[in-house]
Write an enzyme that holds these catalytic residues in place. Structure first.
Site, short mmCIF file in Angstrom:
data_model
loop_
_atom_site.label_atom_id
_atom_site.label_comp_id
_atom_site.label_asym_id
_atom_site.label_seq_id
_atom_site.Cartn_x
_atom_site.Cartn_y
_atom_site.Cartn_z
CB SER A 78 -0.98 -0.02 1.16
OG SER A 78 -0.08 0.05 2.45
CE LYS A 79 -1.25 7.07 -3.73
NZ LYS A 79 -2.36 7.77 -3.99
NE ARG A 80 -3.02 3.49 4.51
CZ ARG A 80 -3.54 2.43 4.68
NH1 ARG A 80 -3.17 1.60 5.82
NH2 ARG A 80 -4.30 1.85 3.87
CD GLN A 81 3.56 -0.81 5.82
OE1 GLN A 81 4.87 -1.39 5.46
NE2 GLN A 81 2.50 -1.63 6.35
N GLY A 82 5.12 2.88 1.54
CA GLY A 82 5.98 3.49 0.59
C GLY A 82 5.70 3.72 -0.87
#
Ligand code: GLU
Length: 485
Positions: free
Chosen positions: A255-259
Site C-alpha cells: 500500500s501507499k502508506r508503507q512506501g
C-alpha cells in the site's frame, strides 16, 4: 506447447498512475507473449466514468513506454481488433447485451436505490448474505416495454442460477471452484448505459481473441462471473492465471502508506528500467534456481507461468537498490554518460561544465562505487567543484604535523611535470614516501582530504589525474591555508 497464437492483454483502468503491481501484471503478460512469440495487447478499461482522471491515459502509456513494455496492439499502435479504448466500444457492448437479454441470461432491473437499500438492510438483519433477490427477473415483456417507454432508470443484470458450482482451471492455482450461491446477479450495464468491468472485459477478451488472461489475484473472485458469461455466449474460454499479491515487508497488502507504489516514483528516483523490471519479475516468479540478475532478453527466455508462485511476494527495496547497482555496472560508460549529462542538467548544485572525456573518466573511477546515476554527482561533488569544507573527523585522524610538508613536496613534484599521467602522480607520491621512509597512507590520506574534503572516494591516483595538475596544486594550496591543526 501452445498451438494457437498466444494473445495476452494488459487491461488497466486509467486512474492516475501506474501501480507497481500493474507494472508486474504488464511485465508478466509481456514476457509470456514474447516467450511464446505471441502478441501483447494494451486495452484501456475506462468505462467507469466516476473514476475518470484527466491525463491518466497519456501518463499510463508513457510509463509503459519508459519501461519498454510497448504493445503490439493498443490505443497508440492500433491493430485490427480496435478500438482499444473501451469507451469507444459502447456500440459493441450494446449489441452483445441484446443477445443475452433475448436468451434470458440477462435481465432488466428497474429497482430503485431505496428498494435495494431496504433489501440489503433486511438481509443484514436476518444474517443473510446481501444479494439482489431477482425481483425484476419475473417482469413480463409488456411491463419491461412500458418501463422503458416511461424512461425508468434501469440496469441490466446477469442471471445467475443458484446452487451451481462453477469451476475453472487456473494455470497458477489449479482447480478453482465457486458456488453460485455466493455470487450476486452482477450488473452488466449500468444506469448510465456504460458496461461494467465484467461485461466489457469478457466481450473484449473474446473479440480480441485473447488466449490467456493473466491478472492479479484480486480478480479471482470475478472469474466465475466471467466463466458464466463465456458459457452463456457459448464462447470458448481463455486460460486464466491469477498472479500472487504484492506485500509490504510486514506481509500486509502493498500500500501507499508503507512506501512508493507508483512506477513514476521509482523512475523519478533514478531507478533504471532494466533494474526495476528485473526486480518486479522476481516478485512471484523464479526460474527454479537462485539466479537474480536478468536482462530483458534473459527474462523473456526464462519466463514461464508454471514457475509463478501462489503465495504473496514481499516487496523489498533493498534488493531493488542492489539490482540497480548491478545493472548500472553492466552499462557501457557511454550509456552512463548520456544519463549523467541529463542529471547534470537537472542538478541544483553549482558546478563546472566538464567535457565528455572528463565525465567518462569520472564514470570509470566511480562505477564500482555507486548504485544510481545521480551518485556520479552526489557521492563525488569534488570532481565538479572544489571542496568548501573539510571533514573534521578526517582532519583529527589523518592530518598530522608533517602533512603540510609532505603535501608541499608532492605539489612541487607534480609542478615540475608537464601534463602528468596517472602513473606520474603515482610515482611522485611513492618516491616521496620512500625517501621519507614513511607508509603511503601518510601522504595519501591528507592528500585526499585536501583534494576532496572527505576521507573516502575513488583511487587517489584516479582522483589526482581526473582533477589534473593545476587543480591538484591549487587545492593543496587552499587546504594548507585553511586546515590548521
Ligand atoms: N481493468 C482491470 C484493472 O484495472 C483489469 C483486470 C483484468 O485484467 O481483467 O486491473
Amino acid at each position: 506447447m501452445i498451438n494457437k497464437e498466444v494473445r495476452v492483454r494488459f487491461a488497466p483502468s486509467p486512474t492516475g498512475y501506474l501501480h507497481i503491481g500493474g507494472l508486474r501484471t504488464a511485465l508478466y503478460n509481456y514476457l509470456f507473449a514474447k516467450n511464446n512469440k505471441g502478441k501483447f495487447i494494451l486495452r484501456i478499461e475506462d468505462t467507469d466514468r466516476n473514476r475518470y482522471v484527466d491525463g491518466a491515459l497519456d501518463n499510463l502509456i508513457s510509463t509503459l513506454n519508459w519501461a519498454g513494455l510497448t504493445a503490439d496492439e493498443g490505443p497508440e499502435t492500433g491493430g485490427i481488433f480496435g478500438p482499444y479504448l473501451q469507451s469507444e466500444r459502447l456500440d459493441i457492448y450494446k449489441s452483445h447485451i441484446k443477445n443475452l437479454l433475448v436468451n434470458k441470461k440477462a435481465y432488466y432491473c428497474f429497482c430503485t436505490q431505496e428498494r435495494l437499500r431496504d433489501l440489503r438492510e433486511k438481509q443484514k438483519q436476518e444474517g443473510l448474505q446481501t444479494k439482489y433477490d431477482k425481483h425484476c427477473l419475473s417482469l413480463s415483456q409488456n411491463e419491461i416495454d412500458i418501463n422503458l417507454r416511461n424512461n425508468l432508470t434501469y440496469v441490466i443484470r446477469l442471471n445467475i442460477e443458484s446452487g451451481k458450482d462453477i469451476s475453472f482451471t487456473d494455470l497458477i492455482r489449479g482447480e478453482v471452484v465457486f458456488n453460485t450461491d455466493t455470487i450476486d446477479d452482477q450488473v452488466l450495464i449500468k444506469s448510465d448505459g456504460f458496461p461494467t468491468y465484467h461485461f466489457a472485459n469478457v466481450v473484449d477478451d473474446h473479440l480480441m481473441q485473447i488466449t490467456h488472461v493473466i491478472r492479479g489475484e484480486e480478480w479471482i473472485s470475478s472469474t466465475p462471473k466471467h466463466v458464466l458469461l463465456y458459457d452463456y455466449f457459448n464462447w470458448e474460454k481463455p486460460n486464466f492465471a491469477h498472479l500472487p499479491l504484492l506485500l509490504n515487508p510486514d506481509k500486509s497488502k502493498l500500500s501507499k502508506r508503507q512506501g512508493d507504489v507508483a512506477v513514476e516514483d521509482y523512475r523519478d528516483k533514478g531507478y533504471l528500467k532494466d533494474a526495476l523490471l528485473n526486480f518486479i519479475a522476481l516478485l512471484g516468479w523464479n526460474a527454479g534456481d537462485d539466479k537474480e540478475f536478468y536482462k530483458m532478453d534473459q527474462l523473456i527466455n526464462s519466463f514461464s507461468l508454471e514457475r509463478v508462485n501462489k503465495s504473496g511476494a514481499v516487496f523489498n527495496t533493498e534488493k531493488l537498490d542492489w539490482l540497480n547497482a548491478e545493472h548500472l555496472r553492466k552499462l557501457t560508460n557511454e550509456e552512463i554518460l548520456n544519463m549523467l549529462k541529463q542529471e547534470l542538467i537537472n542538478t541544483e548544485l553549482v558546478i563546472k561544465n566538464l567535457s565528455d572525456a572528463h565525465l567518462l573518466l569520472i564514470i570509470e573511477a566511480m562505477k564500482e562505487r555507486v548504485s544510481f546515476v545521480k551518485e556520479f554527482i552526489t557521492s563525488c561533488p569534488y570532481f565538479y567543484s572544489e571542496p568548501t569544507e573539510y571533514d573534521e573527523c578526517v582532519i583529527k585522524k589523518k592530518w598530522k604535523e608533517d602533512s603540510p610538508k609532505l603535501l608541499k613536496l608532492f605539489s612541487d613534484g607534480i609542478n615540475k611535470i608537464e601534463n602528468p599521467s596517472k602513473e606520474d602522480f603515482e610515482s611522485t607520491l611513492k618516491n616521496i614516501c620512500v625517501e621519507k621512509n614513511i607508509g603511503l597512507g601518510k601522504l595519501i590520506h591528507p592528500l585526499r582530504l585536501a583534494l576532496s574534503g572527505v576521507g573516502i572516494g575513488p583511487g587517489i591516483f584516479d582522483l589526482t589525474y581526473i582533477l589534473g595538475k593545476e587543480e591538484t596544486i591549487k587545492r593543496i594550496d587552499k587546504a594548507l591555508e585553511i586546515i590548521i591543526n
